[in-house]
Motif scaffolding. Structure first.
Motif, PDB file in Angstrom:
ATOM      1  N   THR A 172     -31.991 115.359 -69.698  1.00 57.95           N
ATOM      2  CA  THR A 172     -30.938 116.772 -70.137  1.00 57.95           C
ATOM      3  C   THR A 172     -32.042 117.309 -70.678  1.00 57.95           C
ATOM      4  OG1 THR A 172     -28.750 115.813 -69.943  1.00 57.95           O
ATOM      5  CG2 THR A 172     -29.353 117.770 -71.347  1.00 57.95           C
ATOM      6  N   VAL A 173     -32.334 116.659 -71.327  1.00 60.51           N
ATOM      7  CA  VAL A 173     -33.850 117.686 -72.796  1.00 60.51           C
ATOM      8  C   VAL A 173     -35.118 117.997 -71.477  1.00 60.51           C
ATOM      9  CG1 VAL A 173     -35.457 116.707 -74.435  1.00 60.51           C
ATOM     10  CG2 VAL A 173     -33.379 116.039 -74.982  1.00 60.51           C
ATOM     11  N   THR A 174     -35.027 116.881 -70.657  1.00 58.39           N
ATOM     12  CA  THR A 174     -35.960 117.593 -69.650  1.00 58.39           C
ATOM     13  C   THR A 174     -35.719 119.031 -68.537  1.00 58.39           C
ATOM     14  OG1 THR A 174     -36.651 115.377 -69.615  1.00 58.39           O
ATOM     15  CG2 THR A 174     -37.426 117.219 -67.360  1.00 58.39           C
ATOM     16  N   GLN A 175     -34.217 119.164 -68.349  1.00 61.21           N
ATOM     17  CA  GLN A 175     -34.009 120.215 -68.065  1.00 61.21           C
ATOM     18  C   GLN A 175     -33.673 121.578 -69.259  1.00 61.21           C
ATOM     19  OE1 GLN A 175     -29.724 118.251 -67.100  1.00 61.21           O
ATOM     20  NE2 GLN A 175     -30.199 118.258 -64.849  1.00 61.21           N
ATOM     21  N   ILE A 176     -33.846 120.850 -70.030  1.00 60.92           N
ATOM     22  CA  ILE A 176     -33.942 122.314 -70.845  1.00 60.92           C
ATOM     23  C   ILE A 176     -35.526 122.369 -71.442  1.00 60.92           C
ATOM     24  CG2 ILE A 176     -33.549 122.791 -73.408  1.00 60.92           C
ATOM     25  CD1 ILE A 176     -31.295 120.492 -73.662  1.00 60.92           C
ATOM     26  N   ARG A 177     -36.522 121.886 -71.451  1.00 60.84           N
ATOM     27  CA  ARG A 177     -37.241 121.701 -71.712  1.00 60.84           C
ATOM     28  C   ARG A 177     -37.692 122.398 -70.037  1.00 60.84           C
ATOM     29  NH1 ARG A 177     -39.583 122.642 -76.445  1.00 60.84           N
ATOM     30  NH2 ARG A 177     -41.702 122.315 -75.665  1.00 60.84           N
ATOM     31  N   LYS A 178     -38.157 122.169 -68.913  1.00 58.26           N
ATOM     32  CA  LYS A 178     -38.295 123.128 -68.029  1.00 58.26           C
ATOM     33  C   LYS A 178     -37.318 124.525 -67.937  1.00 58.26           C
ATOM     34  CE  LYS A 178     -40.001 118.805 -65.621  1.00 58.26           C
ATOM     35  NZ  LYS A 178     -40.520 119.310 -64.478  1.00 58.26           N
ATOM     36  N   LEU A 179     -36.167 124.746 -68.223  1.00 57.55           N
ATOM     37  CA  LEU A 179     -35.396 126.750 -67.872  1.00 57.55           C
ATOM     38  C   LEU A 179     -36.133 126.997 -68.985  1.00 57.55           C
ATOM     39  CD1 LEU A 179     -32.076 124.483 -67.482  1.00 57.55           C
ATOM     40  CD2 LEU A 179     -33.526 126.451 -65.599  1.00 57.55           C
ATOM     41  N   LEU A 180     -36.708 126.281 -70.482  1.00 64.81           N
ATOM     42  CA  LEU A 180     -37.275 127.270 -71.172  1.00 64.81           C
ATOM     43  C   LEU A 180     -38.309 127.790 -70.920  1.00 64.81           C
ATOM     44  CD1 LEU A 180     -36.623 125.090 -74.911  1.00 64.81           C
ATOM     45  CD2 LEU A 180     -35.632 127.823 -73.790  1.00 64.81           C
ATOM     46  N   GLN A 181     -39.197 126.642 -69.875  1.00 71.49           N
ATOM     47  CA  GLN A 181     -40.659 127.114 -69.256  1.00 71.49           C
ATOM     48  C   GLN A 181     -40.682 128.822 -68.576  1.00 71.49           C
ATOM     49  OE1 GLN A 181     -42.240 123.505 -67.777  1.00 71.49           O
ATOM     50  NE2 GLN A 181     -42.675 122.880 -69.928  1.00 71.49           N
ATOM     51  N   ALA A 182     -39.060 128.201 -67.860  1.00 74.17           N
ATOM     52  CA  ALA A 182     -38.905 129.241 -66.663  1.00 74.17           C
ATOM     53  C   ALA A 182     -38.403 130.381 -67.595  1.00 74.17           C
ATOM     54  CB  ALA A 182     -38.320 129.057 -65.912  1.00 74.17           C
ATOM     55  N   GLY A 183     -38.343 130.867 -69.264  1.00 74.57           N
ATOM     56  CA  GLY A 183     -38.458 131.884 -69.390  1.00 74.57           C
ATOM     57  C   GLY A 183     -36.734 132.059 -69.518  1.00 74.57           C
ATOM     58  N   LEU A 184     -36.152 131.293 -69.489  1.00 77.80           N
ATOM     59  CA  LEU A 184     -34.694 131.001 -69.736  1.00 77.80           C
ATOM     60  C   LEU A 184     -33.952 130.945 -71.871  1.00 77.80           C
ATOM     61  CD1 LEU A 184     -33.475 128.789 -67.222  1.00 77.80           C
ATOM     62  CD2 LEU A 184     -33.250 132.393 -67.056  1.00 77.80           C
ATOM     63  N   SER A 185     -33.255 132.182 -71.631  1.00 76.16           N
ATOM     64  CA  SER A 185     -32.895 131.952 -73.528  1.00 76.16           C
ATOM     65  C   SER A 185     -32.415 130.271 -73.604  1.00 76.16           C
ATOM     66  CB  SER A 185     -32.332 133.322 -73.609  1.00 76.16           C
ATOM     67  OG  SER A 185     -30.822 133.034 -73.093  1.00 76.16           O
ATOM     68  N   THR A 186     -31.792 130.177 -74.377  1.00 75.63           N
ATOM     69  CA  THR A 186     -31.262 128.718 -74.776  1.00 75.63           C
ATOM     70  C   THR A 186     -29.354 129.028 -74.371  1.00 75.63           C
ATOM     71  OG1 THR A 186     -30.646 129.601 -77.700  1.00 75.63           O
ATOM     72  CG2 THR A 186     -32.550 127.566 -76.698  1.00 75.63           C
ATOM     73  N   GLN A 187     -29.080 130.408 -74.348  1.00 77.32           N
ATOM     74  CA  GLN A 187     -27.738 131.178 -74.021  1.00 77.32           C
ATOM     75  C   GLN A 187     -27.864 131.315 -72.565  1.00 77.32           C
ATOM     76  OE1 GLN A 187     -26.302 134.717 -75.047  1.00 77.32           O
ATOM     77  NE2 GLN A 187     -24.631 134.923 -74.388  1.00 77.32           N
ATOM     78  N   GLU A 188     -29.055 131.436 -72.057  1.00 80.52           N
ATOM     79  CA  GLU A 188     -28.432 130.818 -70.652  1.00 80.52           C
ATOM     80  C   GLU A 188     -28.417 130.123 -69.698  1.00 80.52           C
ATOM     81  OE1 GLU A 188     -31.139 135.327 -69.106  1.00 80.52           O
ATOM     82  OE2 GLU A 188     -32.501 133.541 -70.414  1.00 80.52           O
ATOM     83  N   ILE A 189     -29.318 129.069 -70.817  1.00 77.21           N
ATOM     84  CA  ILE A 189     -29.531 127.981 -70.640  1.00 77.21           C
ATOM     85  C   ILE A 189     -28.317 126.654 -70.845  1.00 77.21           C
ATOM     86  CG2 ILE A 189     -30.687 125.356 -71.117  1.00 77.21           C
ATOM     87  CD1 ILE A 189     -33.421 126.984 -71.538  1.00 77.21           C
ATOM     88  N   GLY A 190     -27.657 126.975 -71.949  1.00 82.53           N
ATOM     89  CA  GLY A 190     -25.943 127.303 -71.979  1.00 82.53           C
ATOM     90  C   GLY A 190     -25.396 126.659 -70.641  1.00 82.53           C
ATOM     91  N   TYR A 191     -25.260 128.677 -70.024  1.00 85.73           N
ATOM     92  CA  TYR A 191     -23.764 128.463 -69.073  1.00 85.73           C
ATOM     93  C   TYR A 191     -24.659 128.099 -67.733  1.00 85.73           C
ATOM     94  CZ  TYR A 191     -22.829 131.843 -65.572  1.00 85.73           C
ATOM     95  OH  TYR A 191     -22.502 131.389 -64.251  1.00 85.73           O
ATOM     96  N   MET A 192     -26.255 127.219 -67.155  1.00 83.11           N
ATOM     97  CA  MET A 192     -26.644 127.378 -66.185  1.00 83.11           C
ATOM     98  C   MET A 192     -26.746 125.334 -66.300  1.00 83.11           C
ATOM     99  SD  MET A 192     -29.547 129.838 -65.921  1.00 83.11           S
ATOM    100  CE  MET A 192     -30.159 129.543 -63.933  1.00 83.11           C
ATOM    101  N   LEU A 193     -26.993 124.827 -67.809  1.00 78.75           N
ATOM    102  CA  LEU A 193     -27.227 123.516 -67.392  1.00 78.75           C
ATOM    103  C   LEU A 193     -26.206 122.772 -66.669  1.00 78.75           C
ATOM    104  CD1 LEU A 193     -29.347 121.285 -68.523  1.00 78.75           C
ATOM    105  CD2 LEU A 193     -27.989 121.652 -71.224  1.00 78.75           C
ATOM    106  N   PRO A 194     -24.607 122.563 -67.286  1.00 78.66           N
ATOM    107  CA  PRO A 194     -23.964 122.412 -65.914  1.00 78.66           C
ATOM    108  C   PRO A 194     -24.303 121.679 -64.593  1.00 78.66           C
ATOM    109  CG  PRO A 194     -22.557 123.544 -67.471  1.00 78.66           C
ATOM    110  CD  PRO A 194     -24.368 123.745 -67.751  1.00 78.66           C
ATOM    111  N   CYS A 195     -25.059 123.482 -64.238  1.00 84.58           N
ATOM    112  CA  CYS A 195     -25.644 123.397 -63.191  1.00 84.58           C
ATOM    113  C   CYS A 195     -26.865 122.594 -62.942  1.00 84.58           C
ATOM    114  CB  CYS A 195     -25.492 124.385 -62.596  1.00 84.58           C
ATOM    115  SG  CYS A 195     -24.008 125.897 -62.800  1.00 84.58           S
ATOM    116  N   ALA A 196     -27.309 122.388 -63.293  1.00 84.39           N
ATOM    117  CA  ALA A 196     -28.430 121.192 -63.905  1.00 84.39           C
ATOM    118  C   ALA A 196     -28.679 119.947 -62.810  1.00 84.39           C
ATOM    119  CB  ALA A 196     -29.405 121.363 -64.294  1.00 84.39           C
ATOM    120  N   THR A 197     -29.444 119.517 -62.344  1.00 87.54           N
ATOM    121  CA  THR A 197     -29.432 117.982 -61.335  1.00 87.54           C
ATOM    122  C   THR A 197     -30.725 117.619 -61.589  1.00 87.54           C
ATOM    123  OG1 THR A 197     -29.222 118.668 -59.302  1.00 87.54           O
ATOM    124  CG2 THR A 197     -27.176 118.159 -60.122  1.00 87.54           C
ATOM    125  N   GLY A 198     -30.754 116.487 -61.658  1.00 84.14           N
ATOM    126  CA  GLY A 198     -31.680 115.439 -61.758  1.00 84.14           C
ATOM    127  C   GLY A 198     -32.761 115.869 -62.540  1.00 84.14           C
TER     128      GLY A 198
END
Length: 132
Positions: free
Chosen positions: A45-71
């Motif tokens: 989960t932390v790895t996913q968060i870090r990669k999504l942050l690197q993609a320029g997404l906000s934590t709010q956007e990540i919160g919305y998308m995190l359930p869709c993240a796999t691997g």
């Protein structure tokens, strides 16, 4: 695992992990001693968060998308409005890039005009006065 171990295993500072928790991105349990206890999958989960942050997404956007993240990629499963969120973010970045390109060109124009003025003044000073 405790927050210190999660920090060590992911390379993410503990204050950042607490921030992710405050944003609803991580949900540790609490041990009898009150310490945060993270499941083993928190590393992914932390790895996913870090990669999504690197993609320029906000934590709010990540919160919305995190359930869709796999691997650990993260790979994203097609969740409702996922692509729309990503395209909106990309559109915002494109607008910022366009603005930066225009700003860069304006600065180049100012530099060029200033350098031409300096060259003209230097030539005027190097030219002997008429009849001199």
């Amino acid at each position: 695992m405790l927050i210190g171990e999660l920090s060590r295993r992911t390379g993410v500072h503990t204050h950042q992990l607490r921030y992710y928790e405050s944003q609803g991105l991580l949900e540790p349990g609490r041990g009898a001693n009150g310490y945060r206890e993270y499941p083993d999958d928190a590393i992914v989960t932390v790895t996913q968060i870090r990669k999504l942050l690197q993609a320029g997404l906000s934590t709010q956007e990540i919160g919305y998308m995190l359930p869709c993240a796999t691997g650990a990629g993260p790979d994203l499963e097609p969740c409702p409005e996922l692509v729309a969120t990503l395209r909106t973010r990309l559109g915002g970045l494109d607008e910022q890039i366009d603005t930066l390109v225009r700003t860069r060109q304006a600065l180049h124009d100012y530099i060029d005009a200033t350098e031409r003025w300096v060259v003209q003044q230097t030539r005027a000073c190097d030219t002997p006065p008429p009849g001199g």
